[in-house]
Design an enzyme around this catalytic site. Structure first.
Site, PDB file in Angstrom:
ATOM      1  N   GLU A  10       0.813  -1.216   0.000  1.00  0.00           N
ATOM      2  CA  GLU A  10       0.000   0.000   0.000  1.00  0.00           C
ATOM      3  C   GLU A  10       0.854   1.276   0.000  1.00  0.00           C
ATOM      4  OE1 GLU A  10      -0.300  -2.619   1.936  1.00  0.00           O
ATOM      5  OE2 GLU A  10      -2.393  -3.274   2.062  1.00  0.00           O
ATOM      6  N   HIS A 104       2.548   1.602   5.030  1.00  0.00           N
ATOM      7  CA  HIS A 104       1.436   2.545   4.858  1.00  0.00           C
ATOM      8  C   HIS A 104       0.992   3.106   6.200  1.00  0.00           C
ATOM      9  CE1 HIS A 104      -0.966  -0.683   6.473  1.00  0.00           C
ATOM     10  NE2 HIS A 104      -0.339  -1.493   5.635  1.00  0.00           N
ATOM     11  N   HIS A 116      -4.497   1.274   7.101  1.00  0.00           N
ATOM     12  CA  HIS A 116      -5.107   0.287   7.984  1.00  0.00           C
ATOM     13  C   HIS A 116      -4.049  -0.142   8.999  1.00  0.00           C
ATOM     14  CE1 HIS A 116      -3.228  -2.149   4.813  1.00  0.00           C
ATOM     15  NE2 HIS A 116      -3.115  -3.115   5.702  1.00  0.00           N
TER      16      HIS A 116
HETATM   17 ZN   LIG Z   1      -0.615  -4.758   2.856  1.00  0.00          ZN
END
Ligand SMILES: [Zn+2]
Length: 274
Positions: A10, A104, A116
């Protein structure tokens, strides 16, 4: 010198949507290609900096995203699901340095592409010794347990800020998040150059690079989307309820804190996301 790389997707430049990070089709193929190139830039830089043995742990989605024959540096590849140490499988005291590539932002933070914290259907915030952390901070528990320094973290600028709070690493920002599904991305070649240079620099200084200092006792508090998930978390040894929607694990053994988190992540996955 031995290098351990845990990679996610991500935080790779050019990746902005789940279609590029999960699933099949052209979008995913592009995402995988971009990811592989950033990993290889990190490997090439590390080799230039003195790395002689490299282990790459696939930490994303089904954890078998790339063709291992495409990895540079004759790197070994840890892949597949149900790894007990999950995003940190395979790290031990024999390594000289850890890199986090393509990481991320945390679910609890500012808008960050595909943010997340392990599972967005379960966790809405995780705190380590009172500091909000994302996956980099949680995974740092394992590096801390084994006394291996984390030299490099790559991702967007939010990832950098969150990682910086707990990890003394060189940070390479490859994109600026505009929203959770949009970013201003560096051209891949520019991103690769930045990653290569940072990797070479930190690897050459691995022996003296500062280790992660999390303190002797680590307290990890997990905040959940609902109280059922908090109750489920207490089924894992060492985890106790700390609020209506939170549970906490505290120990001097940083590895056991991480293992408890992985356990919580696994059993709540069965119950969450519905
Ligand atoms: Zn991932």
């Amino acid at each position: 010198m031995k290098l351990y790389i845990s990679f996610d997707m991500e935080g790779i430049s050019g990746v902005v949507d789940w279609d590029q990070a999960t699933g099949a089709g052209r979008d995913y193929e592009i995402g995988v290609g971009l990811t592989l190139d950033e990993i290889n830039a990190a490997i090439d830089g590390a080799v230039a900096g003195g790395a002689t043995e490299i282990v790459v742990n696939d930490s994303h989605w089904k954890m078998r995203n790339i063709d291992p024959s495409d990895l540079h540096g004759s790197a070994s590849y840890i892949s597949g699901s149900h790894k007990p140490m999950y995003m940190m499988q395979g790290l031990d005291e024999s390594f000289d340095m850890v890199f986090f590539v393509g990481y991320h932002g945390a679910i609890s933070g500012e808008s960050s592409v595909l943010s997340h914290t392990y599972n967005p259907s379960v966790f809405y915030k995780v705190e380590l010794n009172g500091v909000e952390v994302g996956e980099s901070g949680i995974n740092a528990l394992v590096a801390s347990a084994h006394g291996v320094p984390i030299g490099l973290v790559t991702g967007d600028s939010i990832t950098k800020e969150q990682a910086k709070a707990v990890i003394p690493a060189e940070m390479v920002v490859v994109k600026e998040s505009i929203s959770r599904f949009a970013a201003y991305n560096l051209h891949p070649r520019v991103a690769h150059k930045l990653i290569y240079e940072a990797a070479a620099n930190v690897m050459a200084r691995a022996k003296s690079w500062p280790k992660v200092e999390l303190g002797e006792v680590c307290e990890l508090t997990m905040h959940f989307l609902n109280s059922d998930l908090a109750e489920l978390a207490t089924w894992i040894k060492g985890v106790s309820r700390s609020g209506l929607r939170s549970a906490t694990v505290t120990s001097q053994d940083h590895l056991s804190v991480y293992q408890a988190f992985v356990g919580v992540s696994y059993i709540t996955r069965q119950a969450g996301g519905r």
